[in-house]
Design an enzyme around this catalytic site. Structure first.
Site, PDB file in Angstrom:
ATOM      1  N   HIS A 144      -0.842  -3.379  -1.760  1.00 27.62           N
ATOM      2  CA  HIS A 144      -0.866  -3.520  -3.233  1.00 27.62           C
ATOM      3  C   HIS A 144      -2.034  -2.754  -3.862  1.00 27.62           C
ATOM      4  O   HIS A 144      -2.619  -3.207  -4.855  1.00 27.62           O
ATOM      5  CB  HIS A 144      -0.933  -5.001  -3.639  1.00 27.62           C
ATOM      6  CG  HIS A 144       0.254  -5.799  -3.181  1.00 27.62           C
ATOM      7  ND1 HIS A 144       1.470  -5.744  -3.817  1.00 27.62           N
ATOM      8  CD2 HIS A 144       0.421  -6.629  -2.120  1.00 27.62           C
ATOM      9  CE1 HIS A 144       2.328  -6.527  -3.179  1.00 27.62           C
ATOM     10  NE2 HIS A 144       1.719  -7.065  -2.133  1.00 27.62           N
ATOM     11  N   ASN A 189       6.854 -11.259  -6.061  1.00 30.96           N
ATOM     12  CA  ASN A 189       7.404  -9.946  -5.694  1.00 30.96           C
ATOM     13  C   ASN A 189       8.633  -9.639  -6.533  1.00 30.96           C
ATOM     14  O   ASN A 189       9.277 -10.550  -7.065  1.00 30.96           O
ATOM     15  CB  ASN A 189       7.800  -9.936  -4.212  1.00 30.96           C
ATOM     16  CG  ASN A 189       6.623  -9.635  -3.295  1.00 30.96           C
ATOM     17  OD1 ASN A 189       5.718  -8.888  -3.655  1.00 30.96           O
ATOM     18  ND2 ASN A 189       6.641 -10.221  -2.126  1.00 30.96           N
TER      19      ASN A 189
END
Ligand code: NDP
Length: 496
Positions: free
Chosen positions: A63, A136
């Site tokens: 990320h 997500n």
């Protein structure tokens, strides 16, 4: 009145505040036109160079690449029968929010629109402390045993020898850990290449608990669905855009907010009672499975709107830290092993990346009062550090300011959490059951005519994998549907 029209130049100083004459030139010995030697006494030069070398902090291992913005969350539906969380109680109640949307595998600075899951780090600043949701863009994850988490991520990143993305490595992981089939199907659907960040959904993936003060609770799954509708790119469009406009997602979000076109999402929940969870056909602590809508319909809760761009990317977005362990009273973790592991791993990553006092940074700091005198000192402690208040528990001397209610969060407050059992290894067995929801997704793709795209998307990636790994992938997809394995085999062979 912009900086271009400024007439009076500012008084530049060193970081210590001492004024300097000119920030644009270094000091030299000797007079023009002969160039002289630089001086070690030129503190401004030394500081400028030394600070430049230290501008980067450790990149997130996953990320790393992201965009983000500020906004607000508003309650639109009453769910007081489900949770005592104050920010979710009272129609019309608003809380400030910071949202960071990232790719997972690529390094910072890589192209935004490559095929990947998008991470959704959302911090709600509430009167009871911060509530973080670390979701997500697909509703399921690749593994259900957290010990595999580093492995799945490494297989999506660069080969340790070549330092190049490697489809053999990618498919080798998935073929040999096929509980990932459902998430892999979602990744290779066109939702794996979103058109931009305003047109994607996010999902809790984990089951959480919504709790009430009487100790009762419900299990929930949380969904944020874009009010603009899901919009995706084809594989070829994404590849092209990654080359032509690598920061497209970041720029699109920023520009839309600057134009006053504020993107919004509706928050929904699916709700299940503990008794139902005991009997449900799917293990609700298994992150590779959804709760089908037909069994647990979506119930609206509120609206998230992004309405303010970061004033500085580093301070607002890069320094932001989110963790599934950051929960307000009224929201609690479930026994999902992936959730339990993430509750350790995320704050641990933040401590490594930002230091032990990362919660003090302005983008992470709660709006509610903080009194945490047993977390003191450490690098970059810049607040009062609790003065002379006791730094040990059960002190008999006074000065304890805390007036809140103790133990409201994280308590094992009901019989359902009385887990007793033998220690055993997490079962890595994958059965036909693990293919059923992947098959359901294949049928969903039939409805929106995206099956052909899915086959093409997989074949484009799989074509460069080693032959024995390709064969394993054909067999894995055949377990979803025999014709799917065949179609992928034909498309992959044709693509080579
Ligand atoms: P439904 O037919 O009720 O729901 C299917 C959902 O799939 C849609 O609501 C949509 O989710 C999502 N979807 C639609 N098109 C695509 C696509 N091309 N690629 C990926 N997702 C798409 O069925 P079920 O609830 O029984 O679920 C069937 C399958 O749908 C699941 O196995 C799962 O793979 C997928 N799905 C299910 C979700 C759930 O929480 N039940 C959430 C998302 C996907 P959305 O409305 O969120 O946009």
């Amino acid at each position: 009145m912009g900086s271009l029209t400024q007439i009076e130049p500012p008084t530049y100083t060193l970081a210590e505040g001492c004024p300097i004459a000119d920030p644009t030139t270094a000091q030299r010995v000797g007079s023009q036109p002969v160039k002289g030697l630089l001086l070690l006494q030129d503190t401004q030069l030394i500081e400028t160079l030394a600070h430049f070398s230290r501008e980067r902090i450790p990149e997130r291992v996953v990320h790393a690449s992201a965009a983000g913005a500020w906004g607000e969350f508003e309650v639109t539906h009453d769910i007081s029968h489900l949770t005592s969380a104050k920010f979710l109680n009272g129609i019309g109640k608003k809380s400030n929010v910071l949202l960071r949307i990232s790719t997972v595998g690529p390094e910072r600075g890589s192209a935004d629109c490559v095929r990947d899951v998008r991470g959704w780090g959302m911090k709600v600043f509430t009167e009871e402390g911060n509530q973080d949701w670390v979701f997500n863009s697909i509703p399921v994850f690749f593994v259900r045993d957290p010990i595999k988490f580093p492995s799945v991520n490494r297989s999506h990143k660069r080969h340790p020898a070549t330092n190049v993305h490697d489809s053999t490595m990618f498919w080798d992981f998935h073929v040999n850990n096929p509980e990932s089939i459902h998430a892999t199907m979602a990744l290779f659907s066109d939702r794996g290449t979103p058109a931009d960040l305003r047109h994607l959904n996010s999902y809790s993936g984990h089951s959480y608990k919504f709790t009430k003060e009487d100790g009762s609770f419900s299990y929930v799954r949380i969904h944020f669905k874009t009010d603009l509708g899901v919009k995706t790119l084809t594989n070829d469009e994404a590849v092209k855009l990654a080359g032509e406009e690598p920061s497209h997602h970041t720029a699109d979000l920023y520009d839309a907010i600057e134009r006053g076109e504020y993107p919004s999402w509706t928050m929904f929940i699916q709700v299940m009672s503990p008794a139902e969870a005991e009997k449900y056909r799917w293990n609700i602590f298994d992150m590779t499975k959804v709760w089908p809508h037909a069994d647990y319909p979506l119930q609206p809760v509120g609206k998230l709107t992004l309405n303010r761009n970061p004033t500085n990317y580093f301070t607002d977005i890069e320094q932001a830290a989110f963790s599934p362990s950051t929960l307000v009273p009224g929201i609690a973790p479930s026994a999902d092993p992936m959730l339990q592991a993430r509750m350790f791993a995320y704050p641990d990553a933040a401590r490594y990346r930002l230091g032990a006092n990362y919660q003090q940074l302005p983008c992470n700091h709660p709006v509610s009062e903080v009194y945490s005198p047993y977390q003191r000192d450490g690098a970059f402690r810049y607040a009062s550090n609790y003065g002379g208040d006791p730094n040990y528990v059960r002190a008999s001397v006074k000065l304890v300011k805390y007036k809140g209610k103790l133990g409201a969060n994280g308590q094992a407050d009901e019989a359902h959490d009385d887990w007793i059992g033998r220690v055993s290894a997490y079962s890595s067995e994958v059965t036909d059951e693990d293919y059923l929801q992947a098959a359901a997704l294949w049928e969903v793709m039939a409805k929106d005519n995206s099956q052909d795209n899915f086959v093409y998307n997989v074949s484009q990636h799989l074509q460069s994998a080693a032959p024995h790994v390709q064969q394993g992938a054909f067999e894995m997809f055949s377990r979803v549907r025999p014709d799917l394995g065949k179609r992928i085999e034909q498309a992959t062979t044709k693509a080579v």
